[in-house]
Structure formats: structure tokens, C-alpha cells
Design an enzyme around this catalytic site. Structure first.
Site, PDB file in Angstrom:
ATOM      1  N   ARG A  50       0.849  -1.210   0.000  1.00 35.05           N
ATOM      2  CA  ARG A  50       0.000   0.000   0.000  1.00 35.05           C
ATOM      3  C   ARG A  50       0.875   1.247   0.000  1.00 35.05           C
ATOM      4  NH1 ARG A  50      -2.047   1.684   4.641  1.00 35.05           N
ATOM      5  NH2 ARG A  50      -2.772  -0.372   5.319  1.00 35.05           N
ATOM      6  N   TYR A 102     -14.714  16.597 -17.136  1.00 36.74           N
ATOM      7  CA  TYR A 102     -15.105  15.186 -17.136  1.00 36.74           C
ATOM      8  C   TYR A 102     -16.269  14.994 -16.147  1.00 36.74           C
ATOM      9  CZ  TYR A 102     -14.785  10.179 -16.428  1.00 36.74           C
ATOM     10  OH  TYR A 102     -15.071   8.849 -16.330  1.00 36.74           O
ATOM     11  N   ASP A 173      -5.864  18.727 -15.375  1.00 37.63           N
ATOM     12  CA  ASP A 173      -6.129  17.354 -15.818  1.00 37.63           C
ATOM     13  C   ASP A 173      -5.666  17.276 -17.275  1.00 37.63           C
ATOM     14  OD1 ASP A 173      -7.231  15.016 -16.882  1.00 37.63           O
ATOM     15  OD2 ASP A 173      -8.996  15.096 -15.579  1.00 37.63           O
ATOM     16  N   LYS A 198      -6.607   6.039 -20.112  1.00 41.40           N
ATOM     17  CA  LYS A 198      -6.788   6.547 -21.461  1.00 41.40           C
ATOM     18  C   LYS A 198      -5.479   6.395 -22.253  1.00 41.40           C
ATOM     19  CE  LYS A 198     -10.694   7.481 -19.497  1.00 41.40           C
ATOM     20  NZ  LYS A 198     -11.041   8.767 -18.921  1.00 41.40           N
TER      21      LYS A 198
HETATM   22  C1  LIG Z   1     -11.620   9.221 -17.739  1.00 39.85           C
HETATM   23  C2  LIG Z   1     -11.257  10.539 -17.202  1.00 39.85           C
HETATM   24  C3  LIG Z   1     -11.114  10.746 -15.831  1.00 39.85           C
HETATM   25  C4  LIG Z   1     -11.386   9.654 -14.821  1.00 39.85           C
HETATM   26  O1  LIG Z   1     -10.488   8.594 -14.940  1.00 39.85           O
HETATM   27  P1  LIG Z   1     -10.864   7.049 -14.602  1.00 39.85           P
HETATM   28  O2  LIG Z   1      -9.589   6.364 -14.874  1.00 39.85           O
HETATM   29  O3  LIG Z   1     -11.986   6.657 -15.491  1.00 39.85           O
HETATM   30  O4  LIG Z   1     -11.263   7.024 -13.167  1.00 39.85           O
HETATM   31  C5  LIG Z   1     -10.725  12.006 -15.400  1.00 39.85           C
HETATM   32  N1  LIG Z   1     -10.505  13.013 -16.265  1.00 39.85           N
HETATM   33  C6  LIG Z   1     -10.653  12.854 -17.586  1.00 39.85           C
HETATM   34  C7  LIG Z   1     -10.403  14.005 -18.496  1.00 39.85           C
HETATM   35  C8  LIG Z   1     -11.028  11.627 -18.101  1.00 39.85           C
HETATM   36  O5  LIG Z   1     -11.198  11.475 -19.421  1.00 39.85           O
END
Ligand SMILES: *Cc1c(COP(=O)(O)O)cnc(C)c1O
Length: 389
Positions: A50, A102, A173, A198
Site C-alpha cells: 500500500r 469530465y 487534468d 486513457k
Molecule cells: C476518464 C477521465 C477521468 C477519470 O479517470 P478514470 O480512470 O476513469 O477514473 C478524469 N478526467 C478525464 C479528463 C477523463 O477522461
């Protein structure tokens, strides 16, 4: 040695000095929960997974290198990363967030962070001056650029100038462009978020998230949080993301080439009423992107004539699949209104122009001829439904 970004997807600056891990070229998966100590004070540097695990640590070093940070932390998902960073704030703190985010982030802020006493101002950071929203209690600014799904582009350096003067934490982000195309820390941000699910993972096969910072104090605060809330990424998933990142550079090049071609093709289609891709010179964010990014990415949003047409397209696509998510090798089409943005309040949706006629494409690495062929086929079907009615 200063390595180029393409090389840093595969190697650490300090790589190649010895023959660690029996010479394994692929970093081993340390599938263990805990680590033995020889005697008191004579550990290996690892105690319990962890806190840290060698496979996760290797991944974190690679990602820190790609974003030019001093530290990166790997989480079990992008949302786990964002939920953890929200623990930096206290009841009464105020955060300025972009209006077009998002959907999961919107849900986290409005259902969990607000319950915990954190206050938000939702601002269109690509258009409005954020200065007017800064209060005594303001602690941070949180943006995405380009945004999801409307591709609004915010000038990162311009926001950084304001947050630096006021001592605010500036969080970006960076999921949509990946570190291959954009490095917010280099432009003045303090903290970068990624959904590693992604582009970093890139194969639609696992979830992951990252926080990257260039601030040593912030890194220590985040390390305390990840070991306490247990949101860290597992060794096996860390290995999958490490493997995905090896091809980040070539995937991003191909994905962007496909996106540009599709965006230009969409502009010529009679049932398409709007194409939103920041790599088109007609896009309002085109010039800022040319300054702050090395590419425009693989996300193409477009609007069709009617809701019926949007539904017909989603029903008929086969090679391109109708699925949430983005950033993988396969081309996916999303219907934001019922999927990623289903829980975003109505007034925010209409303000951002997210209607039932908006479709979002995440281009993959398939042959462009096949992708255009598929779109052409489903567009013909959608047009015939117009003629029938
Ligand atoms: C998918 C996404 C998230 C969240 O990520 P997860 O891995 O699905 O929890 C946050 N910000 C953006 C821009 C995203 O496309």
C-alpha cells in the site's frame, strides 16, 4: 543524460547502469503484499505494497519523467487520483473549477467534496477572467484543456501567472493530450492529473490514475494521503500501464493523424452541422494550442442535424464501437448526453452546448481508409432516415 520524450517512454535517465532484476528487459511484477526485513532498520526500502511496491515505483518514475515532475503517484483510477487530491482541502476552502469537465469530476465535486464543506465556483476558464472569482478562501484552480467533450482551450501559462501571484494551487487534468503532447508543469501548473486508463495505458484494458507534481512539499503531502487511503495502483496494473506507455509516442502520432483526417472529412459532410477539433484552424483555441502543446490529440466532437441521426449513427456503427472512454488503440464513439455527462446538471450542459446531437470520437490506430469507410456507411444510413421522414 537528457533523454527525449519518446525515449523516456521506455527508459529512465538512470537506466543501464547495472544488471538489476536478473537482466529482465520487461520490468518484473512484484506480486507481493509485504516485504521482509533482515533486522530492525535493515529493510529493502519496501515495507508493504500500500505504501510502495517496486513495479508501481518504476511506473511512477517513468510518468514523473514524462511530465517533468519531481514525483508521480499511481492510483487505481483517474477518479481515485482526483478524490485523493481533494483531501488536500479543508471545510470552508474554495476551489475554482472549469465549467466543462469530465462528468466524474463534476459528480465528485458536487456530491462528495461539497458534502465535505468545500465550496466551488464553476467558471468557463477558456473565456472568462478567473480573477473576479478569487476570494479570501480560494485555495486552488482546477482545469482541463482541451475540455471534454467541447474542446474548449484554456491558456495554461496565463492562469499560472494569476495562481502564482496569489499563491493558489494550479491543477491541470492533462488526460486528453497525454504528456506526449502537453506538459502543464512546464507551463506553470503545480499538479497534473491523468486518467492513465486513457492514452497512457492506451489499450482499453485497465484503469489507472496519476498525480504528478514538481513541488517536493506537495509530493510529501500526497505520499501521506496515498498510503493512508490505500488508493494506489496494484503491481499487475502498474505493469500493464508500463507496457502501454512504451508505445505512447507512436500511438499518439498515429491517433492524431487519424483525428485530423476525420475532422477534415467531417467538415465536408452534409449531415454534420459542427466539427469541434482544436487542430482545425477554425477552432477558437487553435493558436493557444500551437503555443502550449506539441499536438492536438485524438478527440473529435461533432454535431449532427438531429437526435434521430445521432441515434441512427450509434446504432449502425460496427468497426467503430459505441462505448465510453477514450485514448485506446480502438476508435470509440461516445454519446456524452447519456454516457460521460449523464449526471451533469442540465443548465451546465446547455451552457456548454452539449446537446442530444453531439457525438464524440476517440480515434484509434486503425487504417484511416477503414475508419472513413465506416463513417461514410453509417452517415448514408442516417441520411436515408431523413429522406424517409
Ligand atoms: C476518464 C477521465 C477521468 C477519470 O479517470 P478514470 O480512470 O476513469 O477514473 C478524469 N478526467 C478525464 C479528463 C477523463 O477522461
Amino acid at each position: 543524460m537528457r533523454l527525449r520524450l519518446e525515449t523516456k517512454c521506455l527508459h529512465l535517465e538512470e537506466d543501464g547502469v547495472g544488471c538489476d532484476h536478473s537482466g529482465a528487459i520487461s520490468f518484473p511484477i512484484y506480486q507481493t503484499a509485504t516485504f521482509a526485513h533482515k533486522a530492525v532498520g535493515e529493510g529493502t526500502g519496501y515495507d508493504y505494497s500500500r505504501l510502495q511496491n517496486p513495479t508501481r515505483e518504476q511506473l511512477e518514475k517513468i510518468v514523473a519523467g514524462l511530465e517533468y515532475g519531481v514525483d508521480a503517484l499511481a492510483f487505481s483510477s483517474g477518479m481515485a487520483a482526483i478524490a485523493t487530491l481533494m483531501e488536500l482541502f479543508h471545510p470552508g476552502d474554495h476551489v475554482i473549477v472549469d465549467e466543462d469537465l469530465y462528468g466524474g469530476s463534476v459528480r465528485l465535486f458536487s456530491h462528495i467534496s461539497e458534502k465535505n464543506g468545500i465550496l466551488f465556483s464553476r467558471v468557463n476558464c477558456s473565456k472568462e477572467d478567473i480573477t473576479g472569482y478569487i476570494k479570501e478562501e480560494t485555495k486552488a484552480v482546477f482545469i482541463e484543456t482541451p475540455t471534454n467533450p467541447m474542446m474548449n482551450v484554456t491558456d495554461i501559462a496565463a492562469i499560472a501567472k494569476i495562481t502564482r501571484e496569489r499563491g493558489l494551487l494550479f491543477i491541470v487534468d492533462n488526460t486528453f493530450l497525454s504528456p506526449y503532447f502537453q506538459n502543464p508543469l512546464e507551463l506553470g501548473a503545480n499538479l497534473v492529473v491523468h486518467s492513465g486508463t486513457k492514452y497512457l495505458g492506451g489499450h482499453n484494458d485497465t484503469l489507472a490514475g496519476f498525480l504528478v507534481t514538481n513541488d517536493q512539499v506537495l509530493s510529501e503531502e500526497l505520499r501521506f494521503l496515498i498510503k493512508t487511503n490505500g488508493a494506489g495502483l496494484s503491481p499487475f496494473d502498474s505493469w500493464l500501464i508500463l507496457r502501454g506507455i512504451k508505445t505512447l509516442a507512436i500511438r499518439m502520432e498515429r491517433i492524431e493523424k487519424n483525428a485530423k483526417c476525420i475532422a477534415k472529412w467531417l467538415e465536408r459532410q452534409e449531415l454534420v452541422t459542427k466539427v469541434i477539433y482544436p487542430g482545425l484552424p477554425s477552432h477558437p483555441g487553435y493558436e493557444i494550442m500551437q503555443r502550449q502543446s506539441r499536438g492536438f490529440g485524438g478527440m473529435v466532437t461533432f454535431e449532427v442535424e438531429s437526435e434521430e441521426m445521432a441515434r441512427s449513427i450509434l446504432k449502425n456503427i460496427k468497426l467503430i464501437q459505441f462505448a465510453e472512454s477514450l485514448g485506446g488503440t480502438e476508435t470509440l464513439m461516445t454519446y456524452p448526453i447519456t454516457q460521460t455527462h449523464a449526471e451533469v446538471p442540465e443548465e451546465l450542459l446547455s451552457k456548454n452546448g452539449i446537446t442530444n446531437r453531439i457525438l464524440r470520437l476517440s480515434t484509434g490506430i486503425e487504417a484511416i481508409e477503414d475508419l472513413i469507410g465506416e463513417l461514410d456507411r453509417v452517415f448514408q444510413l442516417a441520411l436515408s432516415c431523413r429522406k424517409d421522414s
